[in-house]
Enzyme design. Structure first.
Site, PDB file in Angstrom:
ATOM      1  N   HIS A  49      47.140  34.876  52.818  1.00  0.00           N
ATOM      2  CA  HIS A  49      46.532  35.431  51.504  1.00  0.00           C
ATOM      3  C   HIS A  49      44.839  35.684  52.425  1.00  0.00           C
ATOM      4  CE1 HIS A  49      44.048  33.215  48.582  1.00  0.00           C
ATOM      5  NE2 HIS A  49      45.223  33.762  47.575  1.00  0.00           N
ATOM      6  N   PHE A  50      44.027  36.727  52.851  1.00  0.00           N
ATOM      7  CA  PHE A  50      44.814  37.680  52.650  1.00  0.00           C
ATOM      8  C   PHE A  50      44.671  38.530  53.555  1.00  0.00           C
ATOM      9  CE2 PHE A  50      42.739  37.063  48.169  1.00  0.00           C
ATOM     10  CZ  PHE A  50      43.837  36.712  47.481  1.00  0.00           C
TER      11      PHE A  50
END
EC number: 4.2.1.59
Length: 144
Positions: A49-50
């Site tokens: 993420h991410f």
């Protein structure tokens, strides 16, 4: 009053990788708490993420607020040795991304307690700017 991780672990049951507060700088048992989360590039959630642009998931910011609120409520004499369960989140707003290197300041004020249920108003800051906020509903129960 300054609480470190070990003091926090004596109050709430959360452990790695889900303990999301590092320090408590102020506590008024049953009423208010100010806690901190140092967000590092090594956080497990940044793997997905991410990977190209790491951002702390909003739900984990809310969870950090809930954990801070749990420290406040479980420090109250009548609730010591109990556990706080997250009941609901209302009016959640996310105002800015939380990224590696940020220090989240987590402020929670307990605004209502009736029996074993209550509501807290939580606000997460980066510096002086709001990152997230919401109303946290909780229930207090026995550990067993």
């Amino acid at each position: 009053m300054d609480f470190g991780v070990q003091d926090i672990k004596n109050i709430i049951p959360h452990r790695y990788p889900f303990l999301l507060i590092d320090r408590v700088s102020y506590i008024e048992p049953g009423k208010k708490v100010v806690a901190y989360k140092n967000v590092t590039s090594n956080e497990y959630f940044f793997q997905g993420h991410f990977p190209e642009m790491p951002v702390m998931p909003g739900v984990l910011i809310i969870e950090a607020l809930a954990q801070a609120g749990a420290v406040a409520i479980l420090s109250q004499e009548e609730f010591k040795g109990k556990i706080a369960f997250f009941g609901a989140i209302n009016k959640a707003k996310f105002r800015r991304n939380v990224v590696p290197g940020d220090t989240l300041k987590l402020e929670v004020e307990i605004i209502k307690i009736k029996g074993s249920a209550g509501i807290g108003k939580g606000t997460a800051y980066i510096g002086e700017k709001k990152a997230a906020e919401g109303e946290l509903m909780f229930m207090i129960g026995d550990k067993n």
